[in-house]
Design an enzyme around this catalytic site. Structure first.
Site, PDB file in Angstrom:
ATOM      1  N   ARG A 211       0.848  -1.195   0.000  1.00  0.00           N
ATOM      2  CA  ARG A 211       0.000   0.000   0.000  1.00  0.00           C
ATOM      3  C   ARG A 211       0.881   1.241   0.000  1.00  0.00           C
ATOM      4  O   ARG A 211       1.663   1.436   0.932  1.00  0.00           O
ATOM      5  CB  ARG A 211      -0.870   0.024   1.255  1.00  0.00           C
ATOM      6  CG  ARG A 211      -1.640  -1.266   1.505  1.00  0.00           C
ATOM      7  CD  ARG A 211      -3.058  -1.140   1.032  1.00  0.00           C
ATOM      8  NE  ARG A 211      -3.741  -2.419   1.024  1.00  0.00           N
ATOM      9  CZ  ARG A 211      -4.896  -2.653   1.654  1.00  0.00           C
ATOM     10  NH1 ARG A 211      -5.474  -1.684   2.345  1.00  0.00           N
ATOM     11  NH2 ARG A 211      -5.482  -3.825   1.563  1.00  0.00           N
ATOM     12  N   GLU A 213       0.566   4.041   1.000  1.00  0.00           N
ATOM     13  CA  GLU A 213      -0.107   4.990   1.888  1.00  0.00           C
ATOM     14  C   GLU A 213       0.852   6.118   2.228  1.00  0.00           C
ATOM     15  O   GLU A 213       2.008   5.872   2.507  1.00  0.00           O
ATOM     16  CB  GLU A 213      -0.488   4.319   3.209  1.00  0.00           C
ATOM     17  CG  GLU A 213      -0.978   2.930   3.089  1.00  0.00           C
ATOM     18  CD  GLU A 213      -2.342   2.770   3.734  1.00  0.00           C
ATOM     19  OE1 GLU A 213      -2.968   3.806   4.013  1.00  0.00           O
ATOM     20  OE2 GLU A 213      -2.756   1.632   3.925  1.00  0.00           O
ATOM     21  N   ARG A 219       0.484   2.334  13.101  1.00  0.00           N
ATOM     22  CA  ARG A 219      -0.283   1.129  12.735  1.00  0.00           C
ATOM     23  C   ARG A 219      -0.408   0.914  11.226  1.00  0.00           C
ATOM     24  O   ARG A 219      -1.207   0.112  10.775  1.00  0.00           O
ATOM     25  CB  ARG A 219      -1.655   1.153  13.402  1.00  0.00           C
ATOM     26  CG  ARG A 219      -2.490   2.331  13.032  1.00  0.00           C
ATOM     27  CD  ARG A 219      -3.652   2.519  13.998  1.00  0.00           C
ATOM     28  NE  ARG A 219      -4.283   3.781  13.687  1.00  0.00           N
ATOM     29  CZ  ARG A 219      -5.254   3.922  12.818  1.00  0.00           C
ATOM     30  NH1 ARG A 219      -5.743   2.886  12.179  1.00  0.00           N
ATOM     31  NH2 ARG A 219      -5.754   5.117  12.578  1.00  0.00           N
ATOM     32  N   HIS A 220       0.388   1.638  10.435  1.00  0.00           N
ATOM     33  CA  HIS A 220       0.412   1.417   8.984  1.00  0.00           C
ATOM     34  C   HIS A 220       1.806   1.022   8.518  1.00  0.00           C
ATOM     35  O   HIS A 220       2.794   1.603   8.948  1.00  0.00           O
ATOM     36  CB  HIS A 220       0.012   2.697   8.232  1.00  0.00           C
ATOM     37  CG  HIS A 220      -1.444   3.002   8.328  1.00  0.00           C
ATOM     38  ND1 HIS A 220      -1.949   3.846   9.272  1.00  0.00           N
ATOM     39  CD2 HIS A 220      -2.490   2.555   7.601  1.00  0.00           C
ATOM     40  CE1 HIS A 220      -3.269   3.916   9.125  1.00  0.00           C
ATOM     41  NE2 HIS A 220      -3.620   3.131   8.122  1.00  0.00           N
ATOM     42  N   GLU A 357      -8.733  -1.136  13.930  1.00  0.00           N
ATOM     43  CA  GLU A 357      -9.360  -2.110  13.021  1.00  0.00           C
ATOM     44  C   GLU A 357      -8.391  -3.242  12.719  1.00  0.00           C
ATOM     45  O   GLU A 357      -7.222  -3.007  12.439  1.00  0.00           O
ATOM     46  CB  GLU A 357      -9.728  -1.385  11.719  1.00  0.00           C
ATOM     47  CG  GLU A 357     -10.296  -2.302  10.662  1.00  0.00           C
ATOM     48  CD  GLU A 357     -10.212  -1.683   9.259  1.00  0.00           C
ATOM     49  OE1 GLU A 357     -10.607  -0.511   9.097  1.00  0.00           O
ATOM     50  OE2 GLU A 357      -9.737  -2.388   8.348  1.00  0.00           O
ATOM     51  N   SER A 360     -11.347  -6.237   7.549  1.00  0.00           N
ATOM     52  CA  SER A 360     -12.467  -5.757   6.720  1.00  0.00           C
ATOM     53  C   SER A 360     -12.975  -6.929   5.918  1.00  0.00           C
ATOM     54  O   SER A 360     -12.171  -7.745   5.457  1.00  0.00           O
ATOM     55  CB  SER A 360     -12.009  -4.713   5.705  1.00  0.00           C
ATOM     56  OG  SER A 360     -11.846  -3.487   6.310  1.00  0.00           O
ATOM     57  N   ARG A 408      -1.144  -6.247  12.661  1.00  0.00           N
ATOM     58  CA  ARG A 408      -2.069  -5.620  13.616  1.00  0.00           C
ATOM     59  C   ARG A 408      -2.585  -6.635  14.627  1.00  0.00           C
ATOM     60  O   ARG A 408      -2.761  -6.314  15.799  1.00  0.00           O
ATOM     61  CB  ARG A 408      -3.230  -4.971  12.871  1.00  0.00           C
ATOM     62  CG  ARG A 408      -2.789  -3.741  12.117  1.00  0.00           C
ATOM     63  CD  ARG A 408      -3.986  -2.946  11.716  1.00  0.00           C
ATOM     64  NE  ARG A 408      -3.574  -1.793  10.948  1.00  0.00           N
ATOM     65  CZ  ARG A 408      -4.431  -0.919  10.443  1.00  0.00           C
ATOM     66  NH1 ARG A 408      -5.723  -1.089  10.629  1.00  0.00           N
ATOM     67  NH2 ARG A 408      -3.986   0.118   9.770  1.00  0.00           N
TER      68      ARG A 408
HETATM   69  P1  AMO Z   1      -8.520  -3.538   3.959  1.00  0.00           P
HETATM   70  O1  AMO Z   1      -7.953  -2.567   3.012  1.00  0.00           O
HETATM   71  O2  AMO Z   1      -9.369  -2.998   5.071  1.00  0.00           O
HETATM   72  O3  AMO Z   1      -9.419  -4.620   3.209  1.00  0.00           O
HETATM   73  O4  AMO Z   1      -7.351  -4.407   4.596  1.00  0.00           O
HETATM   74  C1  AMO Z   1      -7.628  -5.492   5.459  1.00  0.00           C
HETATM   75  C2  AMO Z   1      -6.789  -5.407   6.724  1.00  0.00           C
HETATM   76  O5  AMO Z   1      -5.404  -5.377   6.405  1.00  0.00           O
HETATM   77  C3  AMO Z   1      -4.702  -4.577   7.330  1.00  0.00           C
HETATM   78  N1  AMO Z   1      -4.018  -3.484   6.625  1.00  0.00           N
HETATM   79  C4  AMO Z   1      -2.844  -2.952   6.990  1.00  0.00           C
HETATM   80  N2  AMO Z   1      -2.015  -3.227   7.992  1.00  0.00           N
HETATM   81  C5  AMO Z   1      -0.898  -2.503   8.097  1.00  0.00           C
HETATM   82  N3  AMO Z   1      -0.560  -1.507   7.245  1.00  0.00           N
HETATM   83  C6  AMO Z   1      -1.367  -1.184   6.216  1.00  0.00           C
HETATM   84  N4  AMO Z   1      -1.016  -0.199   5.380  1.00  0.00           N
HETATM   85  C7  AMO Z   1      -2.581  -1.913   6.053  1.00  0.00           C
HETATM   86  N5  AMO Z   1      -3.589  -1.865   5.157  1.00  0.00           N
HETATM   87  C8  AMO Z   1      -4.447  -2.827   5.528  1.00  0.00           C
HETATM   88  C9  AMO Z   1      -5.726  -4.051   8.316  1.00  0.00           C
HETATM   89  C10 AMO Z   1      -7.011  -4.144   7.543  1.00  0.00           C
HETATM   90  O6  AMO Z   1      -8.135  -4.274   8.393  1.00  0.00           O
HETATM   91  N6  AMO Z   1      -9.820  -6.639   0.209  1.00  0.00           N
HETATM   92  C11 AMO Z   1     -10.179  -6.190   1.552  1.00  0.00           C
HETATM   93  C12 AMO Z   1     -10.442  -7.359   2.473  1.00  0.00           C
HETATM   94  C13 AMO Z   1     -11.680  -8.162   2.111  1.00  0.00           C
HETATM   95  O7  AMO Z   1     -12.764  -7.576   1.940  1.00  0.00           O
HETATM   96  O8  AMO Z   1     -11.575  -9.397   2.040  1.00  0.00           O
HETATM   97  C14 AMO Z   1      -9.059  -5.326   2.084  1.00  0.00           C
HETATM   98  O9  AMO Z   1      -7.936  -5.338   1.634  1.00  0.00           O
HETATM   99  O10 AMO Z   1      -5.743  -4.904   9.448  1.00  0.00           O
END
Ligand code: AMO
Ligand code: ATP
Length: 434
Positions: A211, A213, A219-220, A357, A360, A408
């Site tokens: 990502r 981001e 937490r990212h 969180e 998802s 997480r």
């Molecule tokens: P989402 O984007 O919410 O959903 O990602 C799912 C979970 O992945 C973790 N996560 C991360 N952890 C650390 N750093 C990050 N940058 C990061 N981005 C995400 C979180 C988050 O809740 N395709 C959907 C899932 C689905 O519907 O099956 C998805 O990617 O814990």
């Protein structure tokens, strides 16, 4: 102590060969002690200057801290030794010397900042409390795998170099693929759905997600590990059941098999396996609950996202893992199915730890026509996703799934302050190596 290569049990009376790192040297004059350390623990080696071979004693005394030594000798009972036994050496060999200047102190006597630790992970992982985190991580992921298998899911691996993103266009890392534009995958989303429609039916994957981001938060990560599930003939409530079961199985395995590591981390007493069912709040109930606390300046209304602050307020109010269900359709991605009777509400859900969180997920839009319409509503070109959408024309069953951030899950489980503590070599805005 076992040296991995020169294994022997340190039982009194036995001749052994041990190998490990010099943890500490104590020179008391006529007598000196080397403390050797490896994965299994520490052992004392006694050096008696007047009674032992001089060259051998010098080799031991000259070795700098963190050098690797191989020691042959006899194991003797010694109540004054830290483990009750010591090795009386007959031969000492330097296997790998260490510079006298260490970038960080593995004995932990001198604290190091996180960036220094991350730059020197090999030395950092020689500290028991850091090693413990990664032993627990391995146990956790093993338990997650077992839990999926007991739910009849098949492990899959999907590509990480892909042609399209799924979780929002701005968060993609572009790469060049033989001159063609490609991306690092943000989520196995589309591939796991394609497999839910195959005879595999129920699948899971544990793998990296990427990502781009801008966030630089505790937490990212820019490269995280996602625990993904997708099940055919599942609705969103069954998918939530699986997320809850997998989470609990992870906690249970760590409680059962990582007692020493939890002790080392100083959290053995408070570590608790979540019990009882995770509460399931609708999005509307979540808003009401936050508003009722009066702790936010603004009043949350339908359609608002839950800010980090709102998540904290809610987490504190609920005080345990919980789900937020029935999110507004417009805040969830194209692949999430709306409720048939209330199209403004989606089947999308999040699973929360009081701190943040974790998951998802949702039931997926499995009807071809509605799926295409969803792409258009989100401003995406369905043509680009034809490799995915076309399979919805050949018998795509209703299905549901979710993604959970492994780091997480681990950081909330062990109450780590920073997600970077939960991954060996974190990728963030400032860090591309090691
Ligand atoms: P989402 O984007 O919410 O959903 O990602 C799912 C979970 O992945 C973790 N996560 C991360 N952890 C650390 N750093 C990050 N940058 C990061 N981005 C995400 C979180 C988050 O809740 N395709 C959907 C899932 C689905 O519907 O099956 C998805 O990617 O814990
Ligand atoms: P020894 O008779 O075993 O050589 P000592 O009492 O004569 O021992 P010194 O050579 O003066 O001792 O040792 C200095 C310190 O090291 C003392 O405080 C002693 O208690 C401690 N010591 C001696 N041998 C050991 C051992 N094998 N393990 C741990 N501590 C020891």
């Amino acid at each position: 102590m076992h040296g991995r290569t020169y294994t022997a049990d340190a039982t009194p009376g036995e001749a052994v060969t041990v190998a490990g790192w010099v943890h500490e040297t104590r020179d008391l004059g006529g007598i000196a002690f080397l403390i050797l350390r490896d994965k299994t623990g520490k052992i004392q080696v006694k050096l008696e200057k007047d009674e032992m071979d001089e060259a051998m004693v010098d080799t031991g005394l000259d070795a700098h801290r963190e050098s690797v030594l191989k020691v042959e000798g006899d194991v003797k009972e010694e109540p004054r030794a830290p483990t009750g036994v010591e090795v009386v050496p007959t031969d000492i060999e330097v296997v790998a010397p260490a510079d006298p200047e260490l970038p960080l102190d593995p004995s932990g006597k001198v604290d190091a900042e996180l960036p220094t630790r991350l730059d020197n992970r090999t030395l950092d992982l020689r500290k028991p409390e850091v090693q413990a985190v990664f032993e627990i991580r391995a146990e956790l992921l093993g338990a997650v795998r077992d839990a999926f298998r007991s739910h009849d899911a098949t492990e899959i691996n999907t590509p990480k170099i892909v042609a399209t993103g799924t979780e929002g266009g701005t968060e993609l890392f572009p790469i060049s693929y033989f001159g063609e534009e490609a991306f690092m995958n943000q989520s196995p989303q589309l591939f796991k759905q394609l497999m839910a429609g195959s005879n595999l039916e129920r699948v899971f994957e544990i793998g990296p997600i990427f990502r781009a981001e801008e966030h630089n938060t505790p937490r990212h990560l820019n490269e995280a590990h996602s625990i993904d599930f997708e099940g055919a003939f599942c609705d969103h409530t069954e998918a939530m059941d699986v997320a809850e079961a997998v989470t609990k199985a992870g906690y249970e395995a760590v409680a059962e098999n990582c007692a020493d590591e939890l002790e080392t981390l100083g959290i053995a007493d408070e570590f608790a396996v979540p019990s009882g069912e995770f509460p399931r709040l609708s999005y509307q109930e979540a808003l009401d609950r936050v508003n009722a606390t009066g702790e936010l300046d603004e009043h949350l209304a339908w359609g608002d996202d839950l800010s980090t602050e709102a998540e904290h307020v809610l987490g504190e109010a609920v005080g345990e893992h919980y789900f937020i269900t029935d999110w507004p359709s417009e805040v969830k991605p194209f692949y999430i199915k709306d409720h048939d009777d209330e199209p403004e509400k989606s089947t999308g859900f999040d699973m929360m730890h009081p701190r943040m969180e974790l998951v998802s997920g949702g039931q997926r839009e499995h009807r071809h026509e509605q799926l295409i319409a969803g792409f258009e509503q989100q401003g995406l070109d369905p043509e680009e996703f034809e490799y995915y959408t076309k399979m919805f024309k050949y018998g795509m069953p209703p299905h549901a799934g979710w993604g959970m951030g492994a780091e997480r899950l681990l950081m909330t489980m062990l109450d780590l302050d920073n997600i970077r503590e939960a991954v060996l070599f974190p990728r963030d805005r400032q860090r591309l190596s090691p």
